[in-house]
Design an enzyme around this catalytic site. Structure first.
Site, mmCIF file in Angstrom:
data_model
loop_
_atom_site.group_PDB
_atom_site.id
_atom_site.type_symbol
_atom_site.label_atom_id
_atom_site.label_comp_id
_atom_site.label_asym_id
_atom_site.label_seq_id
_atom_site.Cartn_x
_atom_site.Cartn_y
_atom_site.Cartn_z
ATOM 1 N N TYR A 270 -1.017 -0.073 10.555
ATOM 2 C CA TYR A 270 -1.346 -0.527 9.192
ATOM 3 C C TYR A 270 -0.191 -0.201 8.242
ATOM 4 O O TYR A 270 0.277 -1.057 7.490
ATOM 5 C CB TYR A 270 -2.650 0.114 8.701
ATOM 6 C CG TYR A 270 -2.975 -0.263 7.268
ATOM 7 C CD1 TYR A 270 -3.280 -1.586 6.943
ATOM 8 C CD2 TYR A 270 -2.955 0.682 6.246
ATOM 9 C CE1 TYR A 270 -3.550 -1.946 5.622
ATOM 10 C CE2 TYR A 270 -3.229 0.332 4.935
ATOM 11 C CZ TYR A 270 -3.532 -0.982 4.625
ATOM 12 O OH TYR A 270 -3.793 -1.347 3.328
ATOM 13 N N SER B 62 0.848 -1.203 0.000
ATOM 14 C CA SER B 62 0.000 0.000 0.000
ATOM 15 C C SER B 62 0.880 1.248 0.000
ATOM 16 O O SER B 62 2.021 1.205 0.491
ATOM 17 C CB SER B 62 -0.869 0.009 1.257
ATOM 18 O OG SER B 62 -1.496 1.273 1.419
HETATM 19 P P1 NDP Z 1 -11.668 -5.890 1.037
HETATM 20 O O1 NDP Z 1 -12.037 -5.693 2.474
HETATM 21 O O2 NDP Z 1 -12.688 -5.648 0.008
HETATM 22 O O3 NDP Z 1 -11.085 -7.363 0.828
HETATM 23 C C1 NDP Z 1 -10.223 -7.932 1.784
HETATM 24 C C2 NDP Z 1 -10.098 -9.424 1.549
HETATM 25 O O4 NDP Z 1 -9.177 -9.961 2.505
HETATM 26 C C3 NDP Z 1 -11.412 -10.167 1.700
HETATM 27 O O5 NDP Z 1 -11.554 -11.104 0.660
HETATM 28 C C4 NDP Z 1 -11.253 -10.879 3.041
HETATM 29 O O6 NDP Z 1 -11.915 -12.132 3.023
HETATM 30 C C5 NDP Z 1 -9.741 -11.114 3.086
HETATM 31 N N1 NDP Z 1 -9.286 -11.311 4.457
HETATM 32 C C6 NDP Z 1 -9.190 -10.372 5.430
HETATM 33 N N2 NDP Z 1 -8.831 -10.962 6.589
HETATM 34 C C7 NDP Z 1 -8.726 -12.301 6.332
HETATM 35 C C8 NDP Z 1 -8.419 -13.421 7.127
HETATM 36 N N3 NDP Z 1 -8.118 -13.327 8.440
HETATM 37 N N4 NDP Z 1 -8.408 -14.648 6.540
HETATM 38 C C9 NDP Z 1 -8.703 -14.771 5.239
HETATM 39 N N5 NDP Z 1 -8.990 -13.751 4.420
HETATM 40 C C10 NDP Z 1 -9.016 -12.516 4.975
HETATM 41 O O7 NDP Z 1 -10.388 -4.948 0.804
HETATM 42 P P2 NDP Z 1 -9.456 -4.698 -0.472
HETATM 43 O O8 NDP Z 1 -9.822 -5.550 -1.617
HETATM 44 O O9 NDP Z 1 -9.371 -3.245 -0.656
HETATM 45 O O10 NDP Z 1 -8.059 -5.155 0.162
HETATM 46 C C11 NDP Z 1 -7.235 -6.135 -0.409
HETATM 47 C C12 NDP Z 1 -5.801 -5.805 -0.038
HETATM 48 O O11 NDP Z 1 -5.459 -4.539 -0.618
HETATM 49 C C13 NDP Z 1 -5.543 -5.662 1.456
HETATM 50 O O12 NDP Z 1 -4.294 -6.244 1.753
HETATM 51 C C14 NDP Z 1 -5.481 -4.148 1.668
HETATM 52 O O13 NDP Z 1 -4.691 -3.792 2.782
HETATM 53 C C15 NDP Z 1 -4.846 -3.725 0.360
HETATM 54 N N6 NDP Z 1 -5.035 -2.337 -0.054
HETATM 55 C C16 NDP Z 1 -6.281 -1.792 -0.212
HETATM 56 C C17 NDP Z 1 -6.422 -0.496 -0.648
HETATM 57 C C18 NDP Z 1 -7.744 0.177 -0.796
HETATM 58 O O14 NDP Z 1 -7.772 1.431 -0.833
HETATM 59 N N7 NDP Z 1 -8.838 -0.555 -0.919
HETATM 60 C C19 NDP Z 1 -5.246 0.307 -1.013
HETATM 61 C C20 NDP Z 1 -3.991 -0.350 -0.791
HETATM 62 C C21 NDP Z 1 -3.909 -1.623 -0.359
HETATM 63 P P3 NDP Z 1 -12.893 -12.667 4.181
HETATM 64 O O15 NDP Z 1 -13.351 -11.490 4.995
HETATM 65 O O16 NDP Z 1 -14.009 -13.363 3.454
HETATM 66 O O17 NDP Z 1 -12.039 -13.611 4.943
HETATM 67 C C1 8X3 Z 2 -5.034 1.618 1.741
HETATM 68 C C2 8X3 Z 2 -4.630 2.936 1.176
HETATM 69 O O1 8X3 Z 2 -4.371 5.401 1.706
HETATM 70 O O2 8X3 Z 2 -6.246 4.225 2.715
HETATM 71 O O3 8X3 Z 2 -3.936 0.802 1.890
HETATM 72 O O4 8X3 Z 2 -4.031 3.831 3.526
HETATM 73 S S1 8X3 Z 2 -4.816 4.132 2.350
#
Ligand code: NDP
Ligand code: 8X3
Length: 250
Positions: free
Chosen positions: A150, A137
């Site tokens: 985070y 991120s």
């Molecule tokens: P979502 O919340 O939409 O998706 C997160 C996914 O992670 C879900 O499928 C969830 O599945 C899974 N997950 C979380 N905890 C667990 C666990 N303990 N075991 C198994 N699966 C888990 O978020 P995003 O798609 O946005 O996030 C995906 C990645 O991208 C993350 O690592 C996030 O930090 C990163 N990210 C996101 C950004 C954003 O702005 N959206 C920007 C930068 C990075 P379930 O709950 O079904 O287990």
């Molecule tokens: C998620 C991006 O800017 O919300 O990883 O931290 S930010």
């Protein structure tokens, strides 16, 4: 291309679900993981059970993770790509007010589970001259108020990715850290412990990136020729940029 298999963690939502759809559309088979079994079943129903194998486990449960990955059926066991995407942020409070439980959950999920799963799959990925894409991120690159633990977990993900590159030298295994900025998914709903209004407010009018934007990027990285490795790739919506340092007086 049609013979390749990707394991995508966190495929029940957001980036992971969009990536599963995009990779299958491009001819890949996908092992889709997450805790919400009904969503993974729906994804397999939508994309075809010959194309998607749902693997239901909490990434923090190392025994369940290893059992699921060691029981992958023929056609899904030979992995060419690991997308370490499962992860979360919890809370936006300053460190001195933040919940230690939230911090530990982020570290357990974003760091400990990611390295455990990667460690387990490395021999298979080396044998296949495969690839690893870790979802980091911008929060791991630039500090911001409330980013505390985070951001720390994502800095780990980026640096771990570079370290893997170094150790995997000569194996042909490629490693990439993707560092996205703001993208509209369930991310903020999770971060705010279910506050839909806060999520809507953050993304409203901001033209954030979409999960499909990230899925397309992942497919592009994975489809590059074997001699080419993207080490780290940072991307943001045009509407998001930087705001400089803060100075306290008095
Ligand atoms: P979502 O919340 O939409 O998706 C997160 C996914 O992670 C879900 O499928 C969830 O599945 C899974 N997950 C979380 N905890 C667990 C666990 N303990 N075991 C198994 N699966 C888990 O978020 P995003 O798609 O946005 O996030 C995906 C990645 O991208 C993350 O690592 C996030 O930090 C990163 N990210 C996101 C950004 C954003 O702005 N959206 C920007 C930068 C990075 P379930 O709950 O079904 O287990
Ligand atoms: C998620 C991006 O800017 O919300 O990883 O931290 S930010």
């Amino acid at each position: 291309m049609s013979e390749r298999t990707a394991l995508i963690t966190g495929a029940t939502s957001g980036f992971g679900a969009a990536a599963a759809r995009r990779f299958v559309q491009a001819g890949w088979r996908v092992v889709a993981t997450g805790r919400r079994a009904e969503r993974l079943q729906a994804l397999a129903g939508e994309l075809g059970e010959a194309n998607v194998h749902p693997a239901v486990f909490d990434v923090r449960d190392a025994d369940a993770m290893r059992a699921a990955l060691d029981a992958l059926p023929a056609g899904f066991a030979d992995l060419d790509l690991l997308v370490n995407n499962a992860g979360l942020a919890l809370g936006t409070l300053p460190a001195q007010q933040a919940s230690l439980d939230d911090w530990r959950t982020m570290i357990d999920t974003n760091v400990t589970a990611l390295v455990t799963l990667t460690h387990h799959l490395l021999p298979r990925l080396v044998a296949r001259r495969g690839a690893i894409i870790n979802i980091s991120s911008v929060a791991g690159v630039y500090p911001y108020p409330g980013g505390n633990a985070y951001g720390g977990t994502k800095a780990f993900v980026s640096q771990f990715s570079l370290g893997l590159r170094s150790d995997l030298h000569g194996t042909g295994v490629r490693v990439t850290a993707i560092e996205p900025g703001m993208a509209e998914t369930e991310f903020t709903l999770v971060r705010t412990h279910g506050d839909q209004a806060a999520s809507d407010k953050l993304y409203g009018g901001a033209s954030p990136m979409t999960a499909e934007d990230i899925a397309e990027t992942l497919l592009w990285v994975a489809g590059l020729p074997p001699h080419l490795n993207i080490n780290r790739l940072e991307l943001m919506p045009t509407s998001q940029s930087f705001a400089g340092f803060q100075v306290h007086r008095g």
